[in-house]
Design an enzyme around this catalytic site. Structure first.
Site, PDB file in Angstrom:
ATOM      1  N   TYR A   1      38.800  -3.776 -23.111  1.00  0.00           N
ATOM      2  CA  TYR A   1      38.219  -3.716 -21.784  1.00  0.00           C
ATOM      3  C   TYR A   1      36.791  -3.163 -21.840  1.00  0.00           C
ATOM      4  O   TYR A   1      36.568  -1.959 -21.896  1.00  0.00           O
ATOM      5  CB  TYR A   1      39.064  -2.848 -20.847  1.00  0.00           C
TER       6      TYR A   1
ATOM      7  N   HIS B   1      48.503  -5.298 -28.397  1.00  0.00           N
ATOM      8  CA  HIS B   1      47.801  -6.021 -27.334  1.00  0.00           C
ATOM      9  C   HIS B   1      47.756  -7.524 -27.604  1.00  0.00           C
ATOM     10  O   HIS B   1      47.075  -7.974 -28.516  1.00  0.00           O
ATOM     11  CB  HIS B   1      46.375  -5.478 -27.201  1.00  0.00           C
TER      12      HIS B   1
END
Length: 336
Positions: free
Chosen positions: A55, A140
């Site tokens: 992010y 992830h």
């Protein structure tokens, strides 16, 4: 804010703050907006915060860590993710990131679910977050990296948990089938399921959620608005669904859900925020929140009183089928 305990003891509030937008997802967010969002979340009783190196190439972790720095560390749960290593690219720092975040391209993401890769990634996250521990670590999006993620990746996380370095470990993905495999075949404690248990996509009901109940694994529901389709009272004709133009039949279903909900004084976003929590396996819903106003709106959606008669009517019409294992939310599981 009600909480639910993972099998390892970590407690997740029913509403968690997803910090992708603090990493300038799609557009710039200021440091002040990011801090105000975290402050508003804290004031609202939110004690679960989720981020990732992906992010904003670390920006989300840095901002979240700074905003939480003066909060008592034992009073909140912090999760991050591993599997996308950040490799410095100083020669590209004058460019912008090409993966959806409005940040300088001073790093590139490199998939790495090896033991060394996982350990390096977590060490980097701890540095950016400015803390000596995170509570939950997820692999992830390992969709295309099955071989490493299902062996060295998850084995390393389990090792870290067994050593007491982290409290709980899991996997976060945009699909339910592989998550169900991890639940059935590995020693995960929690999984984050994005977009597959929502008002209009209930794929997780067929595989992940039954497996999670059977194994005592908790589920965190994310992307419950399905790329914005369910974020407003009525979808726009050009609404996106899973990052693409929403099909006509999906748009029609959302309008029909709104038709049923409006006489009850309930909106589609309220239903979307609360629906996953009707299933006993779901411990928390993580919503992306960029500003304090987003926190206020999402907290109101999560805490509005949705009549059971409305859920029953949506079920009867086949618009939002019941979850099958529903119990009273505040007596059926451990809460505080």
């Amino acid at each position: 804010m009600h909480e639910h305990r993972l099998r390892t003891g970590a407690r997740l509030t029913e509403l968690g703050l997803g910090a992708a937008q603090l990493g300038n997802l799609y557009r710039r967010t200021t440091d002040e907006e990011a801090r105000d969002a975290v402050d508003a979340a804290w004031d609202a009783g939110i004690r679960y915060f989720d981020t990732a190196p992906h992010y904003g190439l670390g920006l989300s972790e840095r901002r979240l860590g700074a905003a939480l720095a003066d909060r008592p560390r034992d009073e909140y749960v912090l999760s991050t993710k591993v599997g996308r290593a950040l490799v410095p690219t100083p020669d590209r720092a004058h460019l912008r990131d090409d993966d959806g975040f409005d940040v300088p391209a001073q790093f590139r993401r490199e998939w790495d679910f090896t033991r060394d890769g996982v350990l390096r990634s977590l060490e980097g996250s701890l540095g950016r977050l400015g803390t000596d521990r995170v509570d939950v670590v997820y692999l992830h999006d390992p969709d295309a990296h099955w071989a490493e993620a299902s062996t060295s990746g998850i084995d390393t996380l389990v090792e870290l948990r067994d050593q007491g370095v982290v409290s709980a470990v899991g996997v976060g993905m945009n699909q339910s089938a592989m998550l169900a495999w991890f639940v059935r075949e590995t020693d995960v404690d929690v999984v984050m399921c994005a977009g597959r248990f929502t008002l209009v996509d209930r794929a997780a009901l067929a595989d992940l959620l039954p497996a999670a109940l059977d194994r005592g694994v908790s589920v965190v529901a994310a992307a419950v608005y399905n790329s914005g389709l369910l974020a407003g009272p009525r979808p726009r004709p050009d609404a996106r669904y899973d990052y693409e133009q929403a099909p006509a039949d999906v748009l029609d279903r959302v309008h029909r859900i709104a038709d049923v909900a409006e006489p009850f004084g309930i909106t589609v976003p309220e239903l979307a925020a609360q629906y996953p929590l009707r299933h006993d396996a779901v411990a928390s819903v993580v919503l992306g929140m960029r500003t304090a106003a987003h926190v206020t709106a999402n907290t109101a959606r999560m805490t509005s009183a949705v009549p059971s008669e409305l859920w029953d009517e949506l079920d009867r019409l086949g618009l939002v089928p019941g979850v099958g294992s529903e119990q009273d939310r505040h007596t059926g599981r451990s809460t505080s």
